[in-house]
Design a protein around this motif. Structure first.
Motif, short mmCIF file in Angstrom:
data_model
loop_
_atom_site.label_atom_id
_atom_site.label_comp_id
_atom_site.label_asym_id
_atom_site.label_seq_id
_atom_site.Cartn_x
_atom_site.Cartn_y
_atom_site.Cartn_z
N ILE A 265 32.70 48.89 28.62
CA ILE A 265 32.83 47.99 29.77
C ILE A 265 33.64 48.66 30.88
CG2 ILE A 265 33.88 45.82 30.56
CD1 ILE A 265 33.13 44.65 27.79
N LYS A 266 34.72 49.32 30.51
CA LYS A 266 35.57 49.97 31.52
C LYS A 266 34.84 51.10 32.25
CE LYS A 266 40.14 48.98 29.65
NZ LYS A 266 41.45 49.55 29.25
N GLU A 267 33.81 51.65 31.63
CA GLU A 267 33.08 52.77 32.22
C GLU A 267 31.81 52.34 32.97
OE1 GLU A 267 34.10 55.95 32.33
OE2 GLU A 267 35.95 55.21 31.39
N LEU A 268 31.53 51.05 33.02
CA LEU A 268 30.29 50.58 33.63
C LEU A 268 30.24 50.95 35.11
CD1 LEU A 268 29.92 47.04 32.00
CD2 LEU A 268 28.66 49.13 31.42
N LYS A 269 29.06 51.37 35.55
CA LYS A 269 28.85 51.72 36.96
C LYS A 269 27.83 50.79 37.63
CE LYS A 269 31.62 55.18 36.50
NZ LYS A 269 33.03 54.98 36.94
N LYS A 270 27.20 49.94 36.85
CA LYS A 270 26.23 48.98 37.40
C LYS A 270 26.93 47.66 37.69
CE LYS A 270 22.49 51.06 34.66
NZ LYS A 270 21.52 50.84 33.56
N PRO A 271 26.33 46.79 38.54
CA PRO A 271 26.97 45.52 38.89
C PRO A 271 27.34 44.71 37.64
CG PRO A 271 25.10 45.91 40.32
CD PRO A 271 25.06 46.98 39.27
N THR A 272 28.58 44.24 37.60
CA THR A 272 29.11 43.51 36.45
C THR A 272 29.86 42.29 36.96
OG1 THR A 272 29.36 45.59 35.23
CG2 THR A 272 30.60 43.68 34.41
N LEU A 273 29.51 41.12 36.43
CA LEU A 273 30.08 39.85 36.90
C LEU A 273 30.80 39.14 35.76
CD1 LEU A 273 30.26 37.54 39.06
CD2 LEU A 273 28.10 36.69 38.12
N GLY A 274 32.10 38.89 35.95
CA GLY A 274 32.86 38.07 35.01
C GLY A 274 32.91 36.64 35.50
N ILE A 275 32.63 35.68 34.60
CA ILE A 275 32.64 34.27 34.96
C ILE A 275 33.78 33.56 34.22
CG2 ILE A 275 31.36 32.10 34.80
CD1 ILE A 275 28.77 33.68 35.09
N CYS A 276 34.63 32.86 34.97
CA CYS A 276 35.75 32.07 34.45
C CYS A 276 36.68 32.97 33.63
CB CYS A 276 35.24 30.87 33.67
SG CYS A 276 36.54 29.63 33.37
N VAL A 277 36.82 32.75 32.32
CA VAL A 277 37.66 33.63 31.51
C VAL A 277 37.13 35.06 31.56
CG1 VAL A 277 38.39 34.15 29.14
CG2 VAL A 277 38.59 31.82 30.02
N GLY A 278 35.82 35.22 31.72
CA GLY A 278 35.24 36.55 31.88
C GLY A 278 35.79 37.27 33.10
N MET A 279 36.10 36.53 34.17
CA MET A 279 36.75 37.10 35.34
C MET A 279 38.21 37.44 35.03
SD MET A 279 37.31 35.32 39.06
CE MET A 279 38.80 35.52 40.02
N GLN A 280 38.90 36.53 34.35
CA GLN A 280 40.31 36.77 34.03
C GLN A 280 40.48 38.02 33.16
OE1 GLN A 280 41.85 33.09 32.44
NE2 GLN A 280 41.43 31.95 34.31
N LEU A 281 39.51 38.26 32.28
CA LEU A 281 39.59 39.45 31.42
C LEU A 281 39.60 40.75 32.23
CD1 LEU A 281 37.09 38.53 28.54
CD2 LEU A 281 39.59 38.61 28.41
N LEU A 282 39.07 40.71 33.44
CA LEU A 282 39.03 41.91 34.28
C LEU A 282 40.40 42.26 34.86
CD1 LEU A 282 35.75 41.17 36.29
CD2 LEU A 282 35.99 42.65 34.28
N THR A 283 41.36 41.32 34.82
CA THR A 283 42.68 41.57 35.39
C THR A 283 43.55 42.34 34.39
OG1 THR A 283 43.68 39.47 34.65
CG2 THR A 283 42.46 39.45 36.74
N SER A 284 44.77 42.65 34.80
CA SER A 284 45.64 43.49 33.97
C SER A 284 46.37 42.69 32.89
CB SER A 284 46.67 44.21 34.85
OG SER A 284 47.52 43.27 35.49
N TYR A 285 46.65 41.41 33.17
CA TYR A 285 47.55 40.65 32.29
C TYR A 285 47.34 39.16 32.51
CZ TYR A 285 51.95 38.42 30.92
OH TYR A 285 52.89 37.57 30.37
N SER A 286 47.48 38.38 31.45
CA SER A 286 47.45 36.92 31.57
C SER A 286 48.68 36.31 30.94
CB SER A 286 46.20 36.34 30.89
OG SER A 286 46.23 34.92 30.95
N GLU A 287 49.24 35.33 31.61
CA GLU A 287 50.33 34.54 31.03
C GLU A 287 49.86 33.74 29.83
OE1 GLU A 287 53.37 33.82 34.79
OE2 GLU A 287 52.04 32.18 34.19
N GLU A 288 48.54 33.56 29.72
CA GLU A 288 47.99 32.83 28.58
C GLU A 288 48.01 33.73 27.35
OE1 GLU A 288 44.37 29.73 27.77
OE2 GLU A 288 43.93 31.46 29.03
N GLY A 289 48.95 33.47 26.46
CA GLY A 289 49.09 34.31 25.28
C GLY A 289 49.84 35.61 25.54
N ASN A 290 50.42 35.73 26.76
CA ASN A 290 51.17 36.94 27.11
C ASN A 290 50.33 38.18 26.78
OD1 ASN A 290 53.37 38.47 27.97
ND2 ASN A 290 54.27 38.56 25.93
N SER A 291 49.13 38.23 27.36
CA SER A 291 48.09 39.15 26.91
C SER A 291 47.80 40.25 27.92
CB SER A 291 46.79 38.37 26.66
OG SER A 291 47.03 37.28 25.80
#
Length: 196
Positions: free
Chosen positions: A65-91
């Motif tokens: 996933i980190k190496e993908l070069k084609k268009p990639t869309l995260g939806i809801c939690v799928g978008m949050q997963l793209l960020t560096s860190y979440s306060e949810e679960g200190n993750s």
């Protein structure tokens, strides 16, 4: 053709039903080899970001996933997963976007989770939002939000605080709302994504 990344944390039925309504061909990604079959990808998600990241890591798909070069869309939690860190679960998350996912503060005026229709406002021009006017309503269900950062924000919204309703960096896109539950403009977005 659109590949939906399966990792056990997505609301697959409503998404696939929307793609079928729109006659957008799709398939599923369960292994690294599957990525080669598709022109673009969707990371769906509902629920807990920390738990979702654990499930995603167990699939072994994170490096791909980190190496993908084609268009990639995260939806809801799928978008949050793209960020560096979440306060949810200190993750720690995928860190494709060097921004954080934070929790809304409960108050008399703003109940958590943020549930229902909310307006979004474009910050940049992007083909993902072609024919979607400023101030359009999309359907949200979330207790955590992505901090507003002008560098990456495509759409902003406000619920007790300004936050990123959509983010963009290179080939990676994210939307906090559920386009598959957002009526005509949600369908417009999914159609636009299928043409990126």
């Amino acid at each position: 053709m659109t590949g939906i990344i399966l990792y056990g944390a997505g609301n697959i039925f409503s998404l696939t039903a929307a793609l079928e309504r729109l006659s957008i061909p799709y398939g599923f990604i369960n292994s690294q080899e599957d990525f080669k079959k598709f022109d673009r990808y969707i990371i769906p998600g509902v629920g807990h970001a920390g738990a979702a990241m654990d499930k995603l890591e167990k699939t072994g798909l994170v490096p791909a996933i980190k190496e993908l070069k084609k268009p990639t869309l995260g939806i809801c939690v799928g978008m949050q997963l793209l960020t560096s860190y979440s306060e949810e679960g200190n993750s720690d998350l995928l860190n494709i976007f060097p921004i954080k996912t934070l929790r809304f503060q409960d108050s008399a005026d703003y109940k958590v989770p943020h549930t229902g229709w909310n307006q979004v406002y474009p910050e940049k021009d992007n083909p993902l939002f072609k024919n979607i006017p400023s101030g359009s309503h999309f359907y949200f269900v979330h207790s955590y939000f992505i901090e507003y950062d002008k560098t990456y924000t495509l759409l902003s919204a406000n619920y007790s605080t300004e936050f990123s309703a959509s983010i963009w960096h290179d080939n990676f896109y994210g939307v906090q709302f559920h386009p598959e539950k957002s009526g005509v403009y949600g369908e417009t977005l999914l159609t636009n994504f299928s043409k990126l």
